[in-house]
Design a protein around this motif. Structure first.
Motif, PDB file in Angstrom:
ATOM      1  N   UNK A  56       0.845  -1.193   0.000  1.00  0.00           N
ATOM      2  CA  UNK A  56       0.000   0.000   0.000  1.00  0.00           C
ATOM      3  C   UNK A  56       0.882   1.245   0.000  1.00  0.00           C
ATOM      4  N   UNK A  57       0.268   2.380  -0.308  1.00  0.00           N
ATOM      5  CA  UNK A  57       0.953   3.674  -0.286  1.00  0.00           C
ATOM      6  C   UNK A  57       0.262   4.560   0.747  1.00  0.00           C
ATOM      7  N   UNK A  58       1.028   5.184   1.608  1.00  0.00           N
ATOM      8  CA  UNK A  58       0.510   6.156   2.562  1.00  0.00           C
ATOM      9  C   UNK A  58       1.045   7.529   2.180  1.00  0.00           C
ATOM     10  N   UNK A  59       0.166   8.425   1.750  1.00  0.00           N
ATOM     11  CA  UNK A  59       0.594   9.769   1.375  1.00  0.00           C
ATOM     12  C   UNK A  59       0.658  10.634   2.633  1.00  0.00           C
ATOM     13  N   UNK A  60       1.807  11.194   2.921  1.00  0.00           N
ATOM     14  CA  UNK A  60       1.988  12.067   4.088  1.00  0.00           C
ATOM     15  C   UNK A  60       2.309  13.463   3.584  1.00  0.00           C
ATOM     16  N   UNK A  61       1.460  14.419   3.900  1.00  0.00           N
ATOM     17  CA  UNK A  61       1.662  15.799   3.457  1.00  0.00           C
ATOM     18  C   UNK A  61       2.209  16.660   4.570  1.00  0.00           C
ATOM     19  N   UNK A  62       3.471  17.031   4.490  1.00  0.00           N
ATOM     20  CA  UNK A  62       4.078  17.942   5.466  1.00  0.00           C
ATOM     21  C   UNK A  62       5.367  18.484   4.863  1.00  0.00           C
ATOM     22  N   UNK A  97      10.077   7.774  -0.598  1.00  0.00           N
ATOM     23  CA  UNK A  97      10.478   8.810  -1.546  1.00  0.00           C
ATOM     24  C   UNK A  97       9.878  10.130  -1.085  1.00  0.00           C
ATOM     25  N   UNK A  98      10.560  11.220  -1.377  1.00  0.00           N
ATOM     26  CA  UNK A  98      10.063  12.545  -0.997  1.00  0.00           C
ATOM     27  C   UNK A  98       9.576  13.261  -2.255  1.00  0.00           C
ATOM     28  N   UNK A  99       8.424  13.931  -2.138  1.00  0.00           N
ATOM     29  CA  UNK A  99       7.848  14.677  -3.261  1.00  0.00           C
ATOM     30  C   UNK A  99       8.375  16.107  -3.239  1.00  0.00           C
ATOM     31  N   UNK A 100       8.859  16.576  -4.383  1.00  0.00           N
ATOM     32  CA  UNK A 100       9.431  17.912  -4.483  1.00  0.00           C
ATOM     33  C   UNK A 100       8.539  18.812  -5.346  1.00  0.00           C
ATOM     34  N   UNK A 101       8.468  20.091  -4.984  1.00  0.00           N
ATOM     35  CA  UNK A 101       7.713  21.074  -5.760  1.00  0.00           C
ATOM     36  C   UNK A 101       8.463  22.396  -5.691  1.00  0.00           C
ATOM     37  N   UNK A 102       8.253  23.292  -6.646  1.00  0.00           N
ATOM     38  CA  UNK A 102       8.914  24.602  -6.591  1.00  0.00           C
ATOM     39  C   UNK A 102       8.546  25.336  -5.309  1.00  0.00           C
ATOM     40  N   UNK A 111      -1.812  17.076  -1.421  1.00  0.00           N
ATOM     41  CA  UNK A 111      -2.165  17.083  -2.841  1.00  0.00           C
ATOM     42  C   UNK A 111      -0.906  17.130  -3.712  1.00  0.00           C
ATOM     43  N   UNK A 112       0.092  17.897  -3.264  1.00  0.00           N
ATOM     44  CA  UNK A 112       1.362  17.951  -3.986  1.00  0.00           C
ATOM     45  C   UNK A 112       2.001  16.567  -4.025  1.00  0.00           C
ATOM     46  N   UNK A 113       1.974  15.878  -2.892  1.00  0.00           N
ATOM     47  CA  UNK A 113       2.561  14.535  -2.815  1.00  0.00           C
ATOM     48  C   UNK A 113       1.822  13.572  -3.748  1.00  0.00           C
ATOM     49  N   UNK A 119      -0.706   9.684  -8.325  1.00  0.00           N
ATOM     50  CA  UNK A 119      -1.928   9.053  -7.836  1.00  0.00           C
ATOM     51  C   UNK A 119      -3.035   9.265  -8.869  1.00  0.00           C
ATOM     52  N   UNK A 120      -3.674   8.200  -9.372  1.00  0.00           N
ATOM     53  CA  UNK A 120      -4.658   8.343 -10.456  1.00  0.00           C
ATOM     54  C   UNK A 120      -5.793   9.303 -10.133  1.00  0.00           C
ATOM     55  N   UNK A 121      -6.339   9.231  -8.909  1.00  0.00           N
ATOM     56  CA  UNK A 121      -7.457  10.106  -8.556  1.00  0.00           C
ATOM     57  C   UNK A 121      -7.018  11.570  -8.538  1.00  0.00           C
ATOM     58  N   UNK A 122      -5.820  11.836  -8.030  1.00  0.00           N
ATOM     59  CA  UNK A 122      -5.316  13.204  -7.982  1.00  0.00           C
ATOM     60  C   UNK A 122      -5.041  13.728  -9.382  1.00  0.00           C
ATOM     61  N   UNK A 123      -4.503  12.878 -10.256  1.00  0.00           N
ATOM     62  CA  UNK A 123      -4.235  13.291 -11.629  1.00  0.00           C
ATOM     63  C   UNK A 123      -5.527  13.635 -12.373  1.00  0.00           C
TER      64      UNK A 123
END
Length: 247
Positions: A56-62, A97-102, A111-113, A119-123
């Motif tokens: 599974x994938x756990x999206x953590x936004x921070x 993995x860490x999600x990067x944004x400007x 949402x950025x992550x 993530x298909x639903x986010x896309x």
């Protein structure tokens, strides 16, 4: 947006060898085991017939600033989550993995992550770009021309000063505004209700409380000031002429 691995190799967790050896020499019980009907393994509802779950994938936004304000950092959070997985399921493998944004891109961290990790639903949600009328029926509309804010198509009860405070941040989207600048720009020196750098937080707190579920469009930058972050559900209607507070 992009993703960068926190570790390039999966972590493999196995049981201790001496534990397995000890189990092998343990004496068998004298009585014969009582047979019990096998309980069916619980199924995950999201897994369709003919497939099996492999993880599974756990999206953590921070972001780093929020982690620092909470007294931690991203690496420590990852380490704790991995340790938890190891305790619950020693045979599990993990990869982070860490999600990067400007910097200053705005939006909710989670949402950025999700977008960065495809993530298909986010896309699917990101590809839909509703027109202004659609946004007006749901979300936030900051109407600079009429000096009002709509929350889910309902006018928010902001005072004049609260709207001026929000407008000042909106017109400087993505830039962190220090408390001293807000006071100088929005209150005159002779104003009896002029706040100081401590009490400006009270004015911002009142504004955010009136924004309800959308309070996070006004973001606190710890130790510095405040910033307006535009989310996907926020629309700004500008005036036909430049605002007089832009100089």
């Amino acid at each position: 947006m992009s993703i960068a691995p926190l570790e390039t190799r999966p972590t493999h967790l196995t049981r201790l060898a001496h534990g397995a050896a000890a189990a092998a020499v343990a004496p068998a019980p004298a009585a014969a085991p009582v047979a019990h009907p096998a309980d069916p393994a619980p199924r995950i509802r999201a897994v369709p017939e003919g497939t099996e779950a492999r993880g599974f994938v756990l999206y953590v936004g921070i972001d780093e600033d929020k982690a620092t304000a909470d007294g931690t950092d991203l690496g420590a959070i990852v380490a704790e989550l991995r340790a938890l997985a190891a305790r619950l399921a020693p045979s599990s493998e993990t990869y982070a993995a860490v999600a990067l944004a400007p910097r200053g891109a705005g939006g909710r961290d989670v949402d950025v992550v999700r977008l960065a990790l495809q993530d298909p639903a986010a896309l699917a949600k990101h590809r839909h770009t509703p027109d202004e009328d659609d946004r007006a029926r749901d979300g936030v509309v900051v109407d600079l021309s009429r000096k009002r804010v709509l929350l889910d198509n309902t006018v928010a009860g902001l005072t004049y000063k609260e709207f001026e405070l929000l407008q000042y941040l909106v017109l400087r989207e993505g830039r962190t505004i220090e408390r001293a600048e807000l006071i100088t720009a929005l209150w005159s020196s002779g104003d009896e209700e002029a706040p100081n750098e401590r009490t400006i937080d009270v004015h911002v707190r009142r504004l955010r409380s009136k924004l309800g579920d959308y309070e996070d469009i006004v973001r606190t930058v710890r130790g510095v000031g405040y910033r307006f972050d535009r989310h996907a559900d926020v629309s700004v209607r500008h005036t036909s002429t430049p605002s007089p507070d832009l100089f």
